[in-house]
Design an enzyme around this catalytic site. Sequence first.
Site, mmCIF file in Angstrom:
data_model
loop_
_atom_site.group_PDB
_atom_site.id
_atom_site.type_symbol
_atom_site.label_atom_id
_atom_site.label_comp_id
_atom_site.label_asym_id
_atom_site.label_seq_id
_atom_site.Cartn_x
_atom_site.Cartn_y
_atom_site.Cartn_z
ATOM 1 N N ARG A 122 0.661 -1.269 -0.010
ATOM 2 C CA ARG A 122 0.056 0.061 0.087
ATOM 3 C C ARG A 122 0.873 1.333 -0.250
ATOM 4 N NH1 ARG A 122 -5.317 -1.407 1.687
ATOM 5 N NH2 ARG A 122 -5.808 0.350 0.899
ATOM 6 N N ASP A 301 -12.923 -4.859 -3.991
ATOM 7 C CA ASP A 301 -13.624 -4.942 -2.805
ATOM 8 C C ASP A 301 -14.865 -5.965 -3.019
ATOM 9 O OD1 ASP A 301 -13.251 -1.399 -2.083
ATOM 10 O OD2 ASP A 301 -11.964 -3.199 -2.003
ATOM 11 N N ARG A 397 -16.059 -2.415 10.850
ATOM 12 C CA ARG A 397 -15.426 -1.198 10.149
ATOM 13 C C ARG A 397 -16.322 -0.852 9.043
ATOM 14 N NH1 ARG A 397 -9.663 -1.637 8.506
ATOM 15 N NH2 ARG A 397 -10.098 0.241 7.707
#
Length: 421
Positions: A122, A301, A397
């Site tokens: 990342r 995702d 989350r």
Amino acid sequence: MLEQFVVQGGQPLKGSIAISGAKNAALKMACAALLTDDWLILDNTPVLSDMVIICQILEELGAEINWKDNQLSIRVKNLKTHRARYDLVRKMRASFVLLGPMLARFGRAEISLPGGCSLGVRPVDIHLNGLRAMGANIELEDGYVIATGQLHGAEIMLHCPSVTGTENLVMAATLAKGRTILHNVAKEPEIIDLCNCLIKMGAKISGHGTDTIIIDGVDNLQGTTHRIIPDRLETITYAIANILTHGHIYLTNTEAWCFDALTSCFPEVKIHHTDFGFLAEGPVMNTVNLTTAPYPGLATDLQAQMMVLATQIPGTSYITEAVFENRMMHVPELCRMGADITVEDIQGTNRATIHGGVPLSGAPVMATDLRASVSLVLAGLCAKGQTTISRIYHLDRGYHALDEKLNACGANIDRVKQEAA
Ligand code: EPZ
């Protein structure tokens, strides 16, 4: 205290689920509040632990925060500090998007480097090199990015369409002197929504949703009220839950475009828009060969959730993860539930081969990243028997009250204290 889900699977679900506002839009709009000394009022804000963290960080920086149901109001008249602390930033990478707006408005920002995460390295080179091109002085000190300077417009080519990289640079450019042209930007609906919110605040932005965004800096921005778009990732997650359980779950507070990624990957899926909401129906019998990519490609995702669907399609399907280097952690957990999946490295990307049509059976499994975690819930819902999912803090989350929403549709999910290891 760690918690786990105990899921008794196998029953069809029916009822309705209200979709929340998009997490990956809301987090960045909260950061956008730094760009003005006025109130930024966000409607349809998802009540998630990630939102609580970003509000905690903003409050420490000096923001006033008001929550009223799903309406989040933020005002940053001035800063108490320029420093966003590591122990909060490390919990939630998106907080790195505080950098651009804080630097643009205050001429200084000290944001902890977010560090890697389970998905991979990342990096943040796109963010930092872009701000340097706009005149920022960037120092790295004790794990913090110390950015200073008055920003000016620049023409910048992103080497890859980074979502948060695009967002940091767009927000920085809104108050920079002159014109900024960003090439090869991210085009996700959440980017478009952020730009629409910034335009309502007085920013001069065009081209959002295309490969090139043009921003003409202004002297200051005003507050506004903005309704956040529905969460397309949550929408498709629950749509897949409905298909897997042969259920009747009506999805409300969402829109037809939120189903696009599902129907383009699984053309047999039918989306019915009724008075009660949207109903996604199977069956799905055709195998798939999918590869994740930046928008408008298949969202990384959604990869884990779609893999669970593929395990129930007779025949061989393939899913390739081409965005992140380590986003197949759900595979060994799904295999513990009887899925037949193997993963191989194909020129630096991970390709899963799924021999589908095998019924899943409950087992103890472990959640890892947010989307891998929800794929285990989907598997537990359609598996025979009991599935125990540990480390479910990942889920909270990104999915508000997931167990409550599914249990209201007849699921059997118990949230219990995790037995001592
Ligand atoms: C955003 O992360 C999302 N997070 C992620 O969602 C999503 O998976 C990702 O975009 C890709 O769509 C939020 O919006 C909060 P990237 P982001 O920068 O912006 C490379 C979830 O589950 N890259 O688009 O951090 C990077 O290595 C989360 O909601 C650079 O090389 O992702 C990666 O391969 C998980 N240099 C690719 O770009 C940089 O400076 C995509 O990363 C930045 C990124």
